[in-house]
Design a protein around this motif. Structure first.
Motif, PDB file in Angstrom:
ATOM      1  N   GLU A 133     -16.330  12.134   7.121  1.00  0.00           N
ATOM      2  CA  GLU A 133     -16.484  12.984   8.296  1.00  0.00           C
ATOM      3  C   GLU A 133     -17.823  13.690   8.236  1.00  0.00           C
ATOM      4  OE1 GLU A 133     -13.296  15.718   8.096  1.00  0.00           O
ATOM      5  OE2 GLU A 133     -11.757  14.150   8.009  1.00  0.00           O
TER       6      GLU A 133
ATOM      7  N   ILE B 284      -2.677   5.938   6.847  1.00  0.00           N
ATOM      8  CA  ILE B 284      -2.070   6.102   5.541  1.00  0.00           C
ATOM      9  C   ILE B 284      -2.399   4.920   4.654  1.00  0.00           C
ATOM     10  CG2 ILE B 284       0.186   5.040   5.328  1.00  0.00           C
ATOM     11  CD1 ILE B 284       1.380   7.781   5.524  1.00  0.00           C
TER      12      ILE B 284
ATOM     13  N   ASP C 138     -15.046  -1.791   5.109  1.00  0.00           N
ATOM     14  CA  ASP C 138     -14.458  -1.559   6.429  1.00  0.00           C
ATOM     15  C   ASP C 138     -13.840  -0.169   6.522  1.00  0.00           C
ATOM     16  OD1 ASP C 138     -15.119  -4.049   7.291  1.00  0.00           O
ATOM     17  OD2 ASP C 138     -13.105  -4.902   7.085  1.00  0.00           O
ATOM     18  N   TRP C 139     -13.206   0.186   5.421  1.00  0.00           N
ATOM     19  CA  TRP C 139     -12.407   1.408   5.440  1.00  0.00           C
ATOM     20  C   TRP C 139     -13.259   2.663   5.304  1.00  0.00           C
ATOM     21  CZ3 TRP C 139      -8.303   3.024   1.272  1.00  0.00           C
ATOM     22  CH2 TRP C 139      -7.369   3.902   1.849  1.00  0.00           C
TER      23      TRP C 139
ATOM     24  N   ALA D 194       0.832  -1.198   0.000  1.00  0.00           N
ATOM     25  CA  ALA D 194       0.000   0.000   0.000  1.00  0.00           C
ATOM     26  C   ALA D 194       0.870   1.253   0.000  1.00  0.00           C
ATOM     27  CB  ALA D 194      -0.925  -0.001   1.211  1.00  0.00           C
TER      28      ALA D 194
ATOM     29  N   SER E  93     -14.339   5.225   8.077  1.00  0.00           N
ATOM     30  CA  SER E  93     -13.300   6.028   8.713  1.00  0.00           C
ATOM     31  C   SER E  93     -12.782   7.124   7.784  1.00  0.00           C
ATOM     32  CB  SER E  93     -12.146   5.130   9.169  1.00  0.00           C
ATOM     33  OG  SER E  93     -11.464   4.618   8.053  1.00  0.00           O
TER      34      SER E  93
ATOM     35  N   ARG F   5      -9.920   2.201  13.964  1.00  0.00           N
ATOM     36  CA  ARG F   5      -9.390   2.815  12.773  1.00  0.00           C
ATOM     37  C   ARG F   5      -9.265   4.293  13.018  1.00  0.00           C
ATOM     38  NH1 ARG F   5      -8.991   0.147   8.164  1.00  0.00           N
ATOM     39  NH2 ARG F   5      -9.801  -1.967   8.206  1.00  0.00           N
TER      40      ARG F   5
ATOM     41  N   LYS G  79      -3.076   9.663  -1.532  1.00  0.00           N
ATOM     42  CA  LYS G  79      -3.094  10.004  -0.109  1.00  0.00           C
ATOM     43  C   LYS G  79      -3.048   8.740   0.736  1.00  0.00           C
ATOM     44  CE  LYS G  79      -5.396  14.480  -0.397  1.00  0.00           C
ATOM     45  NZ  LYS G  79      -6.737  15.084  -0.449  1.00  0.00           N
ATOM     46  N   ALA G  80      -3.690   7.709   0.269  1.00  0.00           N
ATOM     47  CA  ALA G  80      -3.674   6.452   1.002  1.00  0.00           C
ATOM     48  C   ALA G  80      -4.085   5.313   0.080  1.00  0.00           C
ATOM     49  CB  ALA G  80      -4.612   6.516   2.202  1.00  0.00           C
ATOM     50  N   ALA G  81      -3.752   4.106   0.508  1.00  0.00           N
ATOM     51  CA  ALA G  81      -4.154   2.934  -0.263  1.00  0.00           C
ATOM     52  C   ALA G  81      -4.405   1.790   0.710  1.00  0.00           C
ATOM     53  CB  ALA G  81      -3.068   2.542  -1.258  1.00  0.00           C
ATOM     54  N   TYR G  82      -5.236   0.896   0.314  1.00  0.00           N
ATOM     55  CA  TYR G  82      -5.524  -0.275   1.145  1.00  0.00           C
ATOM     56  C   TYR G  82      -5.420  -1.498   0.252  1.00  0.00           C
ATOM     57  CZ  TYR G  82      -7.948  -3.048   4.753  1.00  0.00           C
ATOM     58  OH  TYR G  82      -8.280  -3.967   5.710  1.00  0.00           O
ATOM     59  N   ILE G  83      -4.413  -2.287   0.527  1.00  0.00           N
ATOM     60  CA  ILE G  83      -4.184  -3.464  -0.300  1.00  0.00           C
ATOM     61  C   ILE G  83      -4.574  -4.689   0.506  1.00  0.00           C
ATOM     62  CG2 ILE G  83      -2.531  -4.718  -1.700  1.00  0.00           C
ATOM     63  CD1 ILE G  83      -2.730  -1.850  -2.551  1.00  0.00           C
TER      64      ILE G  83
ATOM     65  N   GLY H  31      -5.387   1.492   4.571  1.00  0.00           N
ATOM     66  CA  GLY H  31      -6.594   0.997   5.230  1.00  0.00           C
ATOM     67  C   GLY H  31      -6.280  -0.137   6.173  1.00  0.00           C
TER      68      GLY H  31
END
Lengths: 323, 323
Positions: A117, B13, A110-111, A75, A114, B8, A85-89, B15
């Motif tokens: 907002e 940065i 899941d992600w 990630a 979060s 979380r 900005k971000a990654a989820y692998i 997931g």
DNA sequence: TGCATTATTTGACAAAAGTCATATGCCGTT
DNA sequence: AACGGCATATGACTTTTGTCAAATAATGCA
């Protein structure tokens, strides 16, 4: 080995190098530095020095369990490589493509909470992936969240159309939902333009221009992709766009390898957000499943549509290779 | 893997599980806990908890480089197994037995100075091993050290006799030396007993009874051992002692497997410290080279003659097995 | 829905570890 | 023997880490 410094203490428990003995007491016997210092009759500062030396000599190896970190590492690589900005692998897992898909969907679901907002305006696109993510979402209330439908609706044999996607997402977050009550595609540009001028529609289209976050997937330009099988585009249309450089579909719009819009016969007949309006939002969450979508996903990232990506290890690797 | 806690942070940065991310930032990126806490927008105490959990989940492996520690580990095992105060195990190395011997000798010579304190009275035995150790000793002044010769002298083809051993040790430490100016063995018990009654000799014998530390090696009961080849004992004597249970030689005296004295024809003819006087000193330093001496070394330890042992890995392992 | 139970997070404090300037001891040179 | 240079050790101080009870959030159950 047997470093032969003059440093020795009569309190040593073995004749071994005092650095070794210190490291042993600290790391193996987990005594603290003060205990070691008094045992060996040296100052605690000296123990600090010995431990430092032990580390310098390479006596101590701290390793992070690869199985726990390689998706995280992937990630970070993806993020850095594409300036995300971000990654989820997610891990690839052992099962087939269904397994892969469900892992990614679960991960995204899941992600997502979060990432949102209170006060956010979340634009939601259309597609099986997004539909599945919405299904998987846990019920979570996000105050003052507004969910917006980014593209017109479209009946499909799969039972998910754009309005269902956005509605479901809104429901899960107890959010207000602004739907776009028009078909995704109309038979002529004239009808489309007439509709766009309608006060109600115009307001809805205006609303989706002001979302700050977006959630979407991309489609490939393969003949068996949803864009074709759903009837949104004919195979002829598809070939037409491909000939103009299209590598993927995003909110019903075609993009080239750089993520730039590819114009073509369908453009004026489509109802929904336009690509330039989708770019450079605060957050663009791309959920991508399947290696056939890698070129499209990379294009969407390059084009500035996505800041956050959810996928699995093999796709992430393919994305890195692709670039 | 993908632990699915609800924990979380929107600042993550990736997931990935926040515990994984925390561990990564701490151990891989070596941020401190405060930095991580502010990055992830949680309290530092929470970071502490996450790191603890990462360790509990086994994400972090701290390993001590075996090549640096296995001799130390072996020393601790030997110490614990035999109730020694300390042990120094040298690596076996790649060379042959000469290499092994010189490593052990160097080790003993390195260690010895740190084992001695001002005011000590060090009894030194006889043998090639002790001679070599003395040779290897660095010049170090130990105030008020007294070195005592534990057994009578004996000419050998090797150029080392008991008086040379003790003298050399004393010289290296700038210590006072009390030699025992008599032969190690006399032809009859009568002569021996007459000598012992001599005032000068008697005083010397008395002095060695008051040493608080001893340095010695052991001999095996093989026909090719020094005890035989030096002419101290005949092969006949040797067999005699072996028949009575002797497994080794210590300061010219025979001991059985438990370290108890084995009486025999030579006993009364020998000049030097007696075994019961050698036992339970403050410190008994045994330097043992070669697997053939393992039974003798173990006997010497069991008998309470040794509190400190210097040997190499293969001998240490053999000692553990032997017991 | 309201209440009890349990898990998680936090702030305030305590303990441990790290830093650095100074001190001590060691060795070779004058 | 005195001196300078170098390596190692130390004490006083700062920063970092760990602990724990209380607060808060999540969960289960009547």
């Amino acid at each position: 080995m047997g470093q032969n410094s003059t440093r020795r203490s009569s309190k040593q428990i073995s004749g071994e190098d005092i650095v070794v003995e210190t490291a042993w007491l600290y790391y193996h016997d987990s005594l603290n530095q003060s205990e070691i210092a008094s045992r060996l009759s040296v100052s605690r500062a000296t123990v600090v020095n010995y431990l430092q030396e032990a580390r310098e000599r390479g006596y101590i190896h701290t390793k992070l369990a690869p199985e726990a970190f390689n998706t995280h590492r992937a990630a970070l690589e993806l993020r850095d490589h594409f300036g995300l900005k971000a990654a989820y692998i997610l891990p690839d897992g052992t099962g087939g493509s269904d397994d892969h898909a469900s892992r990614i969907i679960r991960g995204a679901a899941d992600w997502l909470p979060s990432l949102l907002e209170p006060g956010d305006r979340l634009g939601v696109a259309w597609g099986k992936t997004i539909y599945d993510v919405a299904e998987r979402l846990e019920q979570t209330t996000i105050p003052d969240l507004v969910v917006l439908q980014l593209v017109g609706s479209m009946a499909t044999p799969y039972g998910f159309s754009a309005d269902v996607c956005s509605s479901n997402v809104a429901r899960k977050f107890s959010a207000k939902c602004i739907n776009l009550h028009v078909p995704a595609i109309l038979s002529t540009a004239e009808i489309a333009s007439t509709l766009r001028a309608e006060s109600l529609i115009s307001k809805q289209l205006d609303a989706i221009r002001h979302c700050n976050k977006t959630l979407f997937a991309v489609g490939s330009c393969n003949p068996d992709s949803h864009i074709a099988s759903s009837g949104l585009a004919t195979l002829q249309d598809l070939e037409d766009y491909i000939a103009r450089g299209a590598v993927g579909v995003l909110c019903g719009r075609f993009i080239d390898a750089e993520g730039n819009p590819v114009s073509g016969p369908l453009d004026n007949r489509m109802m929904g957000i336009e690509l330039h309006e989708l770019r450079h939002r605060d957050m663009g969450i791309l959920v991508s499943i399947g290696e056939e979508r890698v070129p499209a996903a990379v294009a969407a990232i390059r084009g500035g549509y996505a800041t956050h990506v959810v996928t699995n290890q093999s796709c992430a690797a393919a994305m890195m290779d692709h670039a």
